[in-house]
Motif scaffolding. Structure first.
Motif, short mmCIF file in Angstrom:
data_model
loop_
_atom_site.label_atom_id
_atom_site.label_comp_id
_atom_site.label_asym_id
_atom_site.label_seq_id
_atom_site.Cartn_x
_atom_site.Cartn_y
_atom_site.Cartn_z
N ALA A 156 0.86 -1.18 0.00
CA ALA A 156 0.00 0.00 0.00
C ALA A 156 0.90 1.24 0.00
O ALA A 156 2.04 1.18 -0.47
CB ALA A 156 -0.95 -0.03 1.18
N ASP A 157 0.41 2.32 0.58
CA ASP A 157 1.06 3.62 0.43
C ASP A 157 2.57 3.58 0.62
O ASP A 157 3.33 4.05 -0.22
CB ASP A 157 0.48 4.61 1.46
CG ASP A 157 -1.00 4.87 1.24
OD1 ASP A 157 -1.52 4.52 0.18
OD2 ASP A 157 -1.63 5.44 2.15
N ILE A 158 3.00 3.05 1.76
CA ILE A 158 4.44 3.14 2.10
C ILE A 158 4.94 1.76 2.48
O ILE A 158 5.28 1.50 3.62
CB ILE A 158 4.69 4.15 3.25
CG1 ILE A 158 3.97 5.48 2.99
CG2 ILE A 158 6.18 4.39 3.45
CD1 ILE A 158 4.16 6.53 4.07
N GLY A 159 4.95 0.84 1.55
CA GLY A 159 5.54 -0.46 1.84
C GLY A 159 4.59 -1.62 1.65
O GLY A 159 3.56 -1.51 1.00
N ARG A 160 5.01 -2.72 2.25
CA ARG A 160 4.29 -3.99 2.05
C ARG A 160 3.41 -4.31 3.25
O ARG A 160 3.69 -3.92 4.38
CB ARG A 160 5.30 -5.13 1.89
CG ARG A 160 6.16 -5.02 0.65
CD ARG A 160 7.27 -6.03 0.69
NE ARG A 160 8.18 -5.78 1.82
CZ ARG A 160 9.09 -6.63 2.26
NH1 ARG A 160 9.24 -7.80 1.68
NH2 ARG A 160 9.88 -6.32 3.27
N PHE A 161 2.37 -5.09 2.97
CA PHE A 161 1.56 -5.65 4.05
C PHE A 161 2.37 -6.72 4.78
O PHE A 161 3.33 -7.28 4.22
CB PHE A 161 0.29 -6.29 3.48
CG PHE A 161 -0.77 -5.30 3.07
CD1 PHE A 161 -1.71 -4.86 3.99
CD2 PHE A 161 -0.83 -4.81 1.77
CE1 PHE A 161 -2.70 -3.95 3.61
CE2 PHE A 161 -1.81 -3.90 1.38
CZ PHE A 161 -2.74 -3.47 2.31
N GLU A 162 1.92 -7.02 5.98
CA GLU A 162 2.54 -8.15 6.68
C GLU A 162 2.33 -9.44 5.91
O GLU A 162 3.21 -10.30 5.87
CB GLU A 162 1.92 -8.29 8.08
CG GLU A 162 2.26 -7.15 9.03
CD GLU A 162 1.61 -7.37 10.37
OE1 GLU A 162 2.27 -7.95 11.26
OE2 GLU A 162 0.44 -6.95 10.54
N ARG A 163 1.17 -9.55 5.30
CA ARG A 163 0.86 -10.76 4.52
C ARG A 163 0.15 -10.35 3.23
O ARG A 163 -0.73 -9.49 3.26
CB ARG A 163 -0.09 -11.69 5.30
CG ARG A 163 0.49 -12.29 6.54
CD ARG A 163 -0.52 -13.26 7.16
NE ARG A 163 -1.82 -12.62 7.38
CZ ARG A 163 -2.06 -11.78 8.39
NH1 ARG A 163 -1.10 -11.50 9.25
NH2 ARG A 163 -3.24 -11.23 8.52
N GLU A 164 0.54 -10.98 2.16
CA GLU A 164 -0.23 -10.78 0.94
C GLU A 164 -1.60 -11.43 1.11
O GLU A 164 -1.75 -12.39 1.87
CB GLU A 164 0.50 -11.41 -0.25
CG GLU A 164 1.86 -10.77 -0.54
CD GLU A 164 2.63 -11.45 -1.65
OE1 GLU A 164 3.64 -10.90 -2.09
OE2 GLU A 164 2.20 -12.55 -2.08
N GLN A 165 -2.58 -10.91 0.41
CA GLN A 165 -3.90 -11.52 0.54
C GLN A 165 -4.66 -11.44 -0.78
O GLN A 165 -4.53 -10.49 -1.54
CB GLN A 165 -4.71 -10.89 1.67
CG GLN A 165 -5.00 -9.41 1.52
CD GLN A 165 -5.72 -8.85 2.74
OE1 GLN A 165 -5.11 -8.30 3.66
NE2 GLN A 165 -7.04 -9.00 2.74
N TRP A 166 -5.48 -12.48 -1.03
CA TRP A 166 -6.33 -12.49 -2.22
C TRP A 166 -7.44 -11.48 -2.02
O TRP A 166 -7.98 -11.35 -0.91
CB TRP A 166 -6.94 -13.87 -2.45
CG TRP A 166 -5.95 -14.96 -2.68
CD1 TRP A 166 -5.68 -16.02 -1.85
CD2 TRP A 166 -5.08 -15.12 -3.81
NE1 TRP A 166 -4.70 -16.81 -2.39
CE2 TRP A 166 -4.31 -16.29 -3.59
CE3 TRP A 166 -4.86 -14.38 -4.97
CZ2 TRP A 166 -3.36 -16.74 -4.51
CZ3 TRP A 166 -3.91 -14.84 -5.87
CH2 TRP A 166 -3.17 -15.99 -5.65
#
Lengths: 587, 195
Positions: free
Chosen positions: A323-333
């Protein structure tokens, strides 16, 4: 108290309201676009304008905004006009003397490089109609600036448009002096003026730049571009066959051309200016071609003034990565991407079926007159999936939802603060005064339900005639009662504050708000009491109507910073505040 | 999700009418009092604020069968990456939770209370499950408009409901009214066949 219109007189009782409305409506329903008796000739709708002007600005006058439904209108409403002067850029300029804007190009910059950036008038031809618009470096969108993580560049900016302006580096934790906010970090750059920005990029991800002065006009007319900060780590994202940067926008046009903006103040102060022509990377029919089976990483940026998109690529499977500034903790469908103004999402999509995969905005729109929902699907762009043997290179890795352990580890200490009480609360609300009685009555009538998100402009005329002269959008500090620019929050570098954002459903006309905090990063810990178990650093949080979100704001960057709603017209209608971060470390 | 066209339309109208006057109730949940965790320093402690941070709660209208029992449903978005939970088709996605007070564990003659959510036309529905004083019923719904209700059934595995209604309530979106339909002429029906 914030500047704004006087408070409304006490609303009539519901019974009295009904009688008033009945009196207003008896036998006088009309349809937009049809000339009405007593109206100035040539001032309403497409039917009154058989002879097109040669440019958008010729004979500039207010007219009915484009109406997308068969909504009957009251003549008293149809006679309403904004209380500000209509404005379009390039008044008196021969459009043929302007250069045609070109598509955006990629500019790869290294640490220490200088970019020359110029905002200027351009000619744009969209669906066969020529408009005078704005562009950075003659490109629409502006150049895609690619840098390495940790780089710092110099931007030598010149303003060659007909309004004061500035450049804000949205989401980038820049040095405060270069944040590009007139009245807070710099004086506006006058027409013909220059400003030198030094922009450092501490965080990987996708960002965007845009003016921070009359965004409702300047951004809407093309002054925007992406920045991509290449991660230092090669495996920061999962593997993909290609990357595509898509900037989403909409433009409001009618048969006469661009619908005018408010000169002295923004129009569309109630809901923001929705467009009726969708643009992806500046084009109404943007297309890309990919190979069957390819995994495409899309970097999506919503630069529209107010529209929240709900996006999908045909039946192609999608997973949200960042998202805005980096990655999520986990990718998700995900089945779709809901992206609010100013937000960015990084989405991996695998195109397994040959043929056309349209990028669509699929919503349940509201017809306020009939009080109904109706499905609406707009095609924004097309992905042509070419045949052949198919690409399987990243098929297996696409099936895996990556767990970003290092993100979880970094955010752990912040997550630990989820349960403590908020340090501050901001109430998001509005005041309306001096609106025409008919408009007030109509607004007050449908007060039993407000949708969490206004996906479409269900009341184009009422929205268009409301300017920031009549409507004030308000950020209210619940503790002090201070509003908007009266708020004076002070922090120290190292502080981490928990802020409760509460979107007041009791306001006269509540609406969702994408709240943006400059110069810092934030986490959305919870919404309406539901803990967020997949955190990501953000700079803009969408707060649906009636919702409450707890955010954690990390104060890492000293200076005076703005926070505001990123609906351009709400910003112009006062919905902004400043907070100060002192450089001395907090304890 | 089930589908049926056998249920009479008047039933839906009656249910809608029965709860149309109820408004949303804010869930006044106190904030959990927990010490700041390790990690980055919070700012100086301040006086408690705050607005409630809970779901939208709607009290359900009882029928005469319900006696002094009460029921309510709570709506909230499930955790989402986007701030608003929405389906690919653009419908809001809500977690719905039905709670009750004063209902015994079993219904009359040993029957069980079941909570349901259905479209206003009752042509599609979702069984949320048994509901009792200590047993909320939960599920997910993604319709523009819907109705939540509680019935008494002979068994918890009932696939559709009987005529024994105890509580009902409309979705908040069902309160969206037009200026014509709910002015003095009341000429427009509440039920839109498209939704």
């Amino acid at each position: 108290m914030s500047p704004g219109g006087p408070p409304l007189a006490a609303a009539p009782s519901r019974g009295l309201r009904g009688v008033l409305l009945a009196a207003l409506m008896i036998g006088v329903m009309s349809r937009p676009g049809l000339p009405q008796s007593g109206q100035p000739p040539g001032s309403f709708g497409a039917g009154a304008h058989a002879d097109h002007a040669t440019t958008d600005t010729a004979g500039l006058a207010w007219r009915m905004p484009p109406m997308t439904s068969s909504m009957p209108m009251l003549p008293t409403l149809m006679r309403l006009r904004p209380s500000v002067t209509p404005f379009l850029p390039g008044d008196g300029i021969d459009v043929t003397s302007l250069p045609e804007a070109s598509p955006g190009r990629i500019v790869q910059l290294s640490h220490g490089d200088t970019l020359t950036l110029e905002a200027a008038l351009v000619r744009r031809t969209i669906r066969g109609r020529t408009h005078i618009m704005y562009a950075f470096n003659g490109q629409h969108p502006g150049p895609l600036i690619r840098v390495e993580e940790g780089a710092e560049i110099v931007v030598d900016f010149t303003n060659r448009i007909d309004l004061p302006t500035s450049v804000h580096w949205h989401g980038v934790r820049v040095e405060n002096a270069y944040d590009g906010v007139p009245g807070v970090t710099q004086a506006p750059v006058s027409p013909g003026g220059r400003f030198t920005y030094r922009v450092r990029f501490p965080d990987a991800g996708v960002y965007w730049y845009h003016p921070h002065h009359r965004e409702d006009i300047q951004q809407d007319l093309g002054l925007y571009g992406n920045m991509f900060v290449q991660p230092a780590r090669a495996d920061y994202y999962g593997p993909a066959d290609r990357e595509e940067f898509l900037i989403l926008d909409d433009l409001l046009v009618d048969d006469l051309g661009l619908f005018p903006f408010g000169g002295e103040r923004a129009t569309h102060a109630l809901m923001g200016r929705f467009g009726n022509v969708f643009l992806v990377n500046g084009e109404p029919d943007y297309r890309i071609a990919v190979g069957r089976g390819e995994v495409v990483r899309f970097f999506l940026t919503n630069v529209s003034n107010t529209r929240v998109f709900n996006l999908s690529f045909g039946n192609a499977r999608m997973k949200v990565v960042g998202a805005d500034i980096g990655r999520f903790e986990r990718e998700q469908w995900v089945s779709s991407i809901a992206i609010a103004p100013a937000q960015r999402y990084v989405v991996d999509v695998r195109f397994e079926q040959q043929g056309l995969a349209p990028l669509v905005n699929r919503i349940q729109a509201i017809d306020h007159y009939r009080a109904t929902f109706y499905p609406r699907v707009d095609t924004l762009a097309a992905v042509l999936v070419q045949g052949g043997d198919g690409v399987e290179q990243h098929a297996a890795s696409f099936e895996v939802l990556r767990e970003n352990a290092e993100v979880t580890a970094e955010l752990g200490p912040f997550r630990a603060q989820s349960d403590r009480e908020p340090d501050y609360e901001l109430t998001l609300t509005m005041r309306a005064g001096a609106l025409p009685l008919t408009l007030q009555q109509m607004m007050q009538l449908d007060t039993l339900y407000y949708p969490p998100v206004e996906w479409n402009d269900g009341m184009p005329l009422m929205n268009a005639v409301s300017s920031s002269r009549e409507v004030s959008w308000v950020l209210r500090d619940a503790r002090s009662g201070a509003e908007n620019m009266e708020i004076d929050w002070r922090f120290r570098v190292g502080d981490v504050v928990k802020i409760r954002l509460h979107n007041d459903v009791g306001a006269m006309h509540p609406m969702h708000h994408p709240m943006h905090f400059h110069g810092q990063r934030l986490l959305v810990l919870a919404q309406d009491g539901v803990a967020n178990d997949n955190l990501v650093w953000k700079d803009t949080v969408l707060l649906p109507t009636g919702s409450t979100a707890d955010i954690l704001l990390e104060l890492s960057n000293p200076g005076r910073w703005m926070a505001h709603c990123h609906i351009a017209e709400h910003l112009e209608a006062g919905m902004k505040m400043v907070f100060t971060v002192d450089s001395q470390e907090g304890g | 999700m089930n589908s049926s066209s056998s249920l009479p339309r008047f039933l839906a109208v009656g249910l809608l009418g029965g709860s149309a006057l109820l408004g949303p109730l804010s869930a006044l949940r106190p904030l959990p009092a927990a010490p700041a965790g390790p990690g980055p320093a919070p700012v100086r402690p301040v006086q408690p604020i705050c607005s409630p941070a809970g779901p939208t709660v709607v009290e359900m209208a009882p029928t005469r069968r319900a006696g002094r029992a009460r029921a309510a449903y709570a709506l909230r978005f499930p955790a989402t990456a986007f701030g608003v939970a929405v389906s690919g088709a653009g419908h809001y996605v809500y977690d719905v939770e039905v709670t009750a007070e004063g209902l015994t564990g079993g219904g009359p003659s040993g029957r069980v209370y079941l909570a349901w959510v259905a479209t206003p036309q009752l042509d599609e529905w979702i069984k949320l499950g048994p509901v009792a004083d200590d047993q909320p019923a939960k599920g997910e719904v993604a319709w523009n408009r819907f109705i939540v209700f509680v019935t008494a059934e002979e068994a918890a595995d009932a696939r559709a409901w009987s005529q024994e209604f105890y509580f009902s309530a409309l979705s908040p979106s069902s309160r969206m009214h037009t200026m014509v339909g709910h002015g003095p002429f009341a000429s427009e029906p509440c039920l839109d066949p498209r939704n």
